[in-house]
Enzyme design. Structure first.
Site, mmCIF file in Angstrom:
data_model
loop_
_atom_site.group_PDB
_atom_site.id
_atom_site.type_symbol
_atom_site.label_atom_id
_atom_site.label_comp_id
_atom_site.label_asym_id
_atom_site.label_seq_id
_atom_site.Cartn_x
_atom_site.Cartn_y
_atom_site.Cartn_z
ATOM 1 N N PRO A 197 8.810 2.897 -12.744
ATOM 2 C CG PRO A 197 7.082 2.259 -11.340
ATOM 3 C CD PRO A 197 7.894 1.778 -12.498
ATOM 4 N N GLY A 199 13.546 3.213 -8.814
ATOM 5 C CA GLY A 199 13.969 2.154 -7.903
ATOM 6 C C GLY A 199 13.615 0.757 -8.318
ATOM 7 C CB THR A 200 11.535 -0.696 -10.922
ATOM 8 O OG1 THR A 200 11.839 0.227 -11.979
ATOM 9 C CG2 THR A 200 10.296 -0.220 -10.182
ATOM 10 C CE LYS A 202 13.826 3.619 -14.678
ATOM 11 N NZ LYS A 202 13.248 3.503 -13.321
ATOM 12 C CG HIS A 419 -7.738 8.294 15.520
ATOM 13 N ND1 HIS A 419 -8.480 9.327 14.982
ATOM 14 C CD2 HIS A 419 -6.990 7.813 14.498
ATOM 15 C CE1 HIS A 419 -8.182 9.455 13.696
ATOM 16 N NE2 HIS A 419 -7.274 8.551 13.379
ATOM 17 C CD GLU A 420 -3.823 5.145 15.060
ATOM 18 O OE1 GLU A 420 -3.946 4.232 14.214
ATOM 19 O OE2 GLU A 420 -3.606 6.331 14.756
ATOM 20 C CG HIS A 423 -7.908 3.970 11.787
ATOM 21 N ND1 HIS A 423 -8.672 4.530 10.800
ATOM 22 C CD2 HIS A 423 -7.132 4.980 12.280
ATOM 23 C CE1 HIS A 423 -8.392 5.834 10.693
ATOM 24 N NE2 HIS A 423 -7.451 6.120 11.592
ATOM 25 C CG ASP A 496 -7.112 8.949 9.178
ATOM 26 O OD1 ASP A 496 -6.121 8.418 8.660
ATOM 27 O OD2 ASP A 496 -7.327 8.953 10.408
#
Length: 606
Positions: A197, A199-200, A202, A419-420, A423, A496
């Site tokens: 992927p 940003g790993t 390379k 709402h939060e 969760h 959500d």
């Protein structure tokens, strides 16, 4: 001073000496003296001149006897009548011949030079915008050449990708001791493809290989081969390999190989691209044509290996494919230690805690995290970077920048708080869910009016059906809390719902987790569509309409079951939900300690 500059200076000195020698020979062969017209007539009257040559503007007289080293007198011509009148005054006189060279240059040469200069300037600007460069360099390689002194990167600067580093250490060993590997007839792979992927690390790994081996490092992007003129890319490939052969042992690194090595003829309905295909053909030919025993190795990096041409991946070209994946928890700890070397950290800070906050982060993400945490500490005038700075940086990266300018009404703030908290409580009430790290109703990013952060206790590579169902219930906990408290729905749960639906769809169509439909995958493989624009990608599935209806019903059933589970848990803990929402309205943010206090009051759901 390099050899090329020394040779150029020698050429200039030799040319200057040759010019001075020719000037001396010419002056010796032409021993003349320029005199006034009156002096010329005096020499005539005294009988010193043997022969006179008349030109348009000058008179040349050859002396009968050499006067010192002078054998010739030259004077400008004058009108005879004017000369006779001037002779009466017995003063020296001569005629001045005006040169028209400068006027001719100004009138003819200078306009031509201005025209050519303007044309050249405008064409160069057009060529630079088109990426064409100069006429003579259009087929030259644009690779940047690094040597050991200006790379400055070794394997000590690479962390979190131990398996990939071990693979590449063998390449370094070969470049240092090629005879040892050829002792039994073996040869090193011609090409090594780094896959992973974005940003790993390379590109960093490739530079570390060159830094460790101490050989020239040719770095170029795949897109720099492709130009608007057909054949330019192939010429640049040839030039790149010719330069590398002259400096072998060396490493050629082609970044973003998918820009150059896309599969030929994979989608005939879309047409072809002659320039890209010719460039790819030339690359394949060069990889077949060089001998790996001379110490020339090709490294390439891509994050889209599925679209590469099969001819690139066959044995004898990119023999070895090295996976450079996102780091696990241990890898993230090692990467954070590397990036934290130049940062003044609080001695009490434990890097393991920061690594626990960042599952799924790549090496580039972790470097950005350390920088953001340092900026947070700098803004608050601190002397050391502490754990709260890293927490703020994670929130900044994951959720976005705090938007204090977005003022919510009292009714909206209350809806966001419930709402939060919905969760958070659903996650806390379910055994096996990721622990809740923080809950806030401060708006962030583009559309987030609040956020709930869960911190995984460990890296997970497999998930069961029950765990996925719990994730759906947590995602729908906000919608369930709104409906339970206010009796109506709002638009705040749009993101959500989309995430919950995606999880349910994958459970049914990819993972075969619906017993009625059986253990069958109904989804078209995604990797075959990566190269097609979304507008023309096929959307049909190889299932009947009846099966598709059952798939849709199964997806809907999973989502509704998750909503029912969230509603049941919140109904059993309604008083805790209201208490937590009031605390959120007062403080705007609840940390881990406050969340643990709420979790202690929760009643287990049925």
């Amino acid at each position: 001073m390099d050899k090329k500059q020394t040779w150029n200076l020698g050429y200039w000195l030799f040319a200057l000496l040759l010019l001075l020698l020719l000037q001396n020979v010419w002056q010796n062969a032409n021993q003349f003296e320029v005199v006034s017209y009156s002096a010329f007539e005096k020499a005539l009257s005294e009988g010193l001149i043997a022969e006179v040559t008349v030109a348009d503007n000058t008179l040349t007289g050859r002396l009968k006897a050499a006067n010192g080293r002078k054998t010739t007198l030259i004077a400008t011509r004058m009108e005879p009548d004017l000369a006779h009148r001037l002779d009466k005054f017995e003063v020296p006189y001569t005629r001045l011949v005006e040169s028209t060279l400068l006027r001719d240059l100004m009138g003819w040469v200078l306009p031509a030079l201005i025209f050519f200069g303007v044309w050249f300037f405008l064409f160069r600007r057009f060529a630079d915008k088109q990426g064409m460069g100069g006429f003579m360099s259009i087929g030259k390689s644009r690779a940047k050449i690094y040597v050991q002194t200006n790379i400055g990167i070794t394997f000590a600067d690479v962390a979190g990708v131990d398996e990939a580093r071990i693979e590449l250490e063998e390449v370094v060993d070969f470049l240092k001791h090629p005879q040892e590997y050829g002792r039994l007839g073996a040869h090193i792979p011609k090409g090594v493809l780094l896959v992973g992927p974005p940003g790993t690390g390379k590109t960093l790994l490739a530079k570390a290989v060159a830094g460790e081996a101490g050989v020239p490092f040719f770095s170029i992007s795949g897109s720099e081969f492709v130009e608007m003129f057909v054949g330019v890319g192939a010429a640049r490939v040839r030039d790149l390999f010719e330069q590398a052969r002259t400096m072998a042992p060396a490493i050629i690194f082609i970044d973003e190989l998918d820009a150059l090595g896309r599969a030929r003829g994979a989608f005939p309905g879309l047409g072809g691209h002659d320039e890209k295909e010719q460039t790819l053909n030339q690359l394949l030919s060069e990889m077949d044509g060089f001998d790996s025993s001379v110490g020339l190795i090709i490294l390439s990096a891509t994050n889209r290996p599925e679209i590469l041409d099969p001819a690139l991946l066959r044995a004898g070209r990119f023999d070895r494919q090295v996976l450079v994946d996102r780091p696990d928890r241990k890898g993230r700890i090692d990467i954070l230690k590397v990036h934290a070397r130049k940062v003044k950290l609080d001695p009490a800070l434990q890097v393991e805690q920061v690594a626990a906050l960042t599952p799924g982060f790549s090496g580039a993400d972790l470097a950005n995290l350390v920088n953001e945490a340092t900026l947070v500490a700098t803004r608050r005038k601190a002397n050391l970077v502490t754990m709260p700075d890293f927490t703020a940086a994670v929130e900044r990266i994951v959720a976005g920048l705090e938007r204090h300018s977005r003022v919510l009404s009292a009714k909206e703030r209350e809806a966001v708080a419930f709402h939060e908290m919905g969760h958070a409580l659903v996650a806390l009430a379910q055994k096996g869910s990721d622990p809740v790290h923080k809950v806030s109703i401060i708006p962030r990013g583009i559309g987030a009016l609040g956020y709930t952060i869960q911190r995984p206790t460990e890296d997970r590579y497999l998930m069961t059906r029950a765990e996925l169902a719990q994730k759906i219930a947590v995602l729908l906990g906000g919608r369930a809390a709104e409906k339970l408290i206010f009796g109506q729905l709002s638009t705040g749960a749009a993101d959500d719902l989309a995430k919950a639906t995606d999880i349910a769809r994958d459970m049914v169509t990819r993972y075969g987790m619906d017993e009625d439909l059986g253990y069958v995958a109904f989804e078209i493989p995604r990797q075959s569509l990566l190269d097609l624009p979304e507008a023309i990608a096929p959307h049909h599935t190889a299932i009947s309409q009846e099966t598709q209806r059952r798939v849709d019903e199964a997806i809907r059933g999973l989502v509704m079951d998750g909503f029912a589970q969230a509603t049941t848990l919140l109904t059993a803990n309604r008083d805790v939900l209201q208490q937590g929402a009031r605390a959120l309205l007062d403080k705007e943010t609840l940390d881990e300690a406050a969340i643990r206090a709420l979790a202690a009051q929760l009643k287990p759901g049925p």
